[in-house]
Design an enzyme around this catalytic site. Sequence first.
Site, PDB file in Angstrom:
ATOM      1  N   GLY A  14       0.778  -1.239   0.000  1.00 14.76           N
ATOM      2  CA  GLY A  14       0.000   0.000   0.000  1.00 14.76           C
ATOM      3  C   GLY A  14       0.808   1.286   0.000  1.00 14.76           C
ATOM      4  O   GLY A  14       0.390   2.275   0.606  1.00 14.76           O
ATOM      5  N   SER A  15       1.933   1.310  -0.717  1.00 22.44           N
ATOM      6  CA  SER A  15       2.683   2.575  -0.732  1.00 22.44           C
ATOM      7  C   SER A  15       1.992   3.619  -1.607  1.00 22.44           C
ATOM      8  O   SER A  15       2.035   4.817  -1.299  1.00 22.44           O
ATOM      9  CB  SER A  15       4.137   2.362  -1.162  1.00 22.44           C
ATOM     10  OG  SER A  15       4.230   2.081  -2.531  1.00 22.44           O
ATOM     11  N   ARG A  67     -16.207 -15.339  -8.713  1.00 20.93           N
ATOM     12  CA  ARG A  67     -15.686 -13.985  -8.881  1.00 20.93           C
ATOM     13  C   ARG A  67     -16.789 -12.938  -8.779  1.00 20.93           C
ATOM     14  O   ARG A  67     -16.621 -11.888  -8.180  1.00 20.93           O
ATOM     15  CB  ARG A  67     -14.995 -13.909 -10.250  1.00 20.93           C
ATOM     16  CG  ARG A  67     -13.650 -13.268 -10.202  1.00 20.93           C
ATOM     17  CD  ARG A  67     -12.984 -13.369 -11.562  1.00 20.93           C
ATOM     18  NE  ARG A  67     -11.875 -14.298 -11.545  1.00 20.93           N
ATOM     19  CZ  ARG A  67     -10.646 -13.988 -11.126  1.00 20.93           C
ATOM     20  NH1 ARG A  67     -10.367 -12.787 -10.680  1.00 20.93           N
ATOM     21  NH2 ARG A  67      -9.678 -14.888 -11.139  1.00 20.93           N
ATOM     22  N   ILE A  94      -8.123  -9.920 -10.760  1.00 21.60           N
ATOM     23  CA  ILE A  94      -8.612  -9.496 -12.073  1.00 21.60           C
ATOM     24  C   ILE A  94     -10.108  -9.239 -11.945  1.00 21.60           C
ATOM     25  O   ILE A  94     -10.838 -10.043 -11.374  1.00 21.60           O
ATOM     26  CB  ILE A  94      -8.307 -10.572 -13.139  1.00 21.60           C
ATOM     27  CG1 ILE A  94      -6.792 -10.619 -13.357  1.00 21.60           C
ATOM     28  CG2 ILE A  94      -9.050 -10.288 -14.442  1.00 21.60           C
ATOM     29  CD1 ILE A  94      -6.324 -11.734 -14.247  1.00 21.60           C
ATOM     30  N   ASN A 109      -6.408   2.734 -12.417  1.00 23.46           N
ATOM     31  CA  ASN A 109      -5.363   1.818 -11.959  1.00 23.46           C
ATOM     32  C   ASN A 109      -4.005   2.465 -12.183  1.00 23.46           C
ATOM     33  O   ASN A 109      -3.851   3.298 -13.071  1.00 23.46           O
ATOM     34  CB  ASN A 109      -5.457   0.515 -12.779  1.00 23.46           C
ATOM     35  CG  ASN A 109      -4.396  -0.495 -12.388  1.00 23.46           C
ATOM     36  OD1 ASN A 109      -4.150  -0.732 -11.203  1.00 23.46           O
ATOM     37  ND2 ASN A 109      -3.735  -1.093 -13.374  1.00 23.46           N
ATOM     38  N   HIS A 111      -0.037   1.378 -13.053  1.00 25.85           N
ATOM     39  CA  HIS A 111       0.776   0.255 -13.516  1.00 25.85           C
ATOM     40  C   HIS A 111       2.215   0.740 -13.688  1.00 25.85           C
ATOM     41  O   HIS A 111       2.440   1.822 -14.226  1.00 25.85           O
ATOM     42  CB  HIS A 111       0.221  -0.284 -14.847  1.00 25.85           C
ATOM     43  CG  HIS A 111       0.973  -1.467 -15.345  1.00 25.85           C
ATOM     44  ND1 HIS A 111       0.819  -2.732 -14.801  1.00 25.85           N
ATOM     45  CD2 HIS A 111       1.932  -1.578 -16.293  1.00 25.85           C
ATOM     46  CE1 HIS A 111       1.646  -3.566 -15.418  1.00 25.85           C
ATOM     47  NE2 HIS A 111       2.331  -2.891 -16.327  1.00 25.85           N
ATOM     48  N   GLU A 176       5.533   6.903  -9.272  1.00 17.03           N
ATOM     49  CA  GLU A 176       4.145   6.470  -9.055  1.00 17.03           C
ATOM     50  C   GLU A 176       3.488   7.303  -7.965  1.00 17.03           C
ATOM     51  O   GLU A 176       2.331   7.716  -8.067  1.00 17.03           O
ATOM     52  CB  GLU A 176       4.099   4.996  -8.639  1.00 17.03           C
ATOM     53  CG  GLU A 176       4.488   4.028  -9.747  1.00 17.03           C
ATOM     54  CD  GLU A 176       4.326   2.581  -9.311  1.00 17.03           C
ATOM     55  OE1 GLU A 176       3.286   2.223  -8.747  1.00 17.03           O
ATOM     56  OE2 GLU A 176       5.263   1.794  -9.537  1.00 17.03           O
TER      57      GLU A 176
HETATM   58  C1  GRF Z   1       2.866  -0.710  -7.751  1.00 13.84           C
HETATM   59  O1  GRF Z   1       4.094  -0.839  -8.426  1.00 13.84           O
HETATM   60  C2  GRF Z   1       1.742  -0.516  -8.724  1.00 13.84           C
HETATM   61  O2  GRF Z   1       2.111   0.204  -9.862  1.00 13.84           O
HETATM   62  C3  GRF Z   1       1.374  -1.921  -9.092  1.00 13.84           C
HETATM   63  O3  GRF Z   1       1.528  -2.660  -7.913  1.00 13.84           O
HETATM   64  C4  GRF Z   1       2.471  -2.015  -7.065  1.00 13.84           C
HETATM   65  C5  GRF Z   1       1.779  -1.766  -5.764  1.00 13.84           C
HETATM   66  O4  GRF Z   1       2.645  -1.248  -4.806  1.00 13.84           O
HETATM   67  N1  GRF Z   1       0.049  -1.990  -9.658  1.00 13.84           N
HETATM   68  P1  GRF Z   1       2.066  -0.599  -3.475  1.00 13.84           P
HETATM   69  O5  GRF Z   1       1.223  -1.667  -2.803  1.00 13.84           O
HETATM   70  O6  GRF Z   1       1.261   0.601  -3.865  1.00 13.84           O
HETATM   71  O7  GRF Z   1       3.268  -0.241  -2.670  1.00 13.84           O
END
Ligand code: GRF
Length: 217
Positions: A14-15, A67, A94, A109, A111, A176
């Site tokens: 959860g960063s 699901r 998913i 999202n 990525h 990010e």
């Molecule tokens: C991040 O690299 C994000 O881009 C990907 O999964 C990772 C999650 O990291 N989808 P965090 O849990 O937010 O630290």
Amino acid sequence: MAVLKIAILISGRGSNMQALIEAAKEADYPAKIACVISNDPTAAGLERAREAGVPTHIVNHREYNDRQKFEEALDAKLTGEGVQLVCLAGFMRILTPWFVERWRDRLINIHPSLLPAFPGLDTHKKAVEAGVKFSGCTVHFVRAEMDHGPILIQAAVPLLAGDTEQKLATRVLEAEHKIYPEAVRLIAEGRVNIHEEQVFIARSSSPSAAAFNPIPA
Ligand code: GRF
């Protein structure tokens, strides 16, 4: 000021969630975190959210036979909290077309690559092995196809000599943490429009110059 109510869906550390929590502490940030939801009761991010005083929910996918039942439970939590925008942040399930369509254009999202390059898992390994000179990260609206959908914001991150998967991951993660709160801000300020699956952002500016790697002599 009316603020946008967002939910953050996590499965792990959860960063990115933390970056959104920090951003939302700013007095003029136009979004509020209604709740954090994890499909995994052991996700480290849950503790971080609790420490920050953010309401948390667990919707454990293992407790549902299929699901869609799991997603209906998720949807009920989101609706119950009055959520207006759902942010996936390391959410490792998913989502079915049913859920994706239900939250169409209200589901984003992050990525860790410059999509459409390197969708799926092991992104940084793939980037290092491909020998690309830039990788980066992308915030996009979610469509049924994994890591696919209208692109909202990207950050380009250079690969450096001697880079490993881990070193690249650390450098990309820093970017990010900047673009995710920025993406949510743009949406919350009502500046984002999707037309024919492309994102248009009102009152935004772009870099005027190309970035080179390596820098020409
Ligand atoms: C991040 O690299 C994000 O881009 C990907 O999964 C990772 C999650 O990291 N989808 P965090 O849990 O937010 O630290």
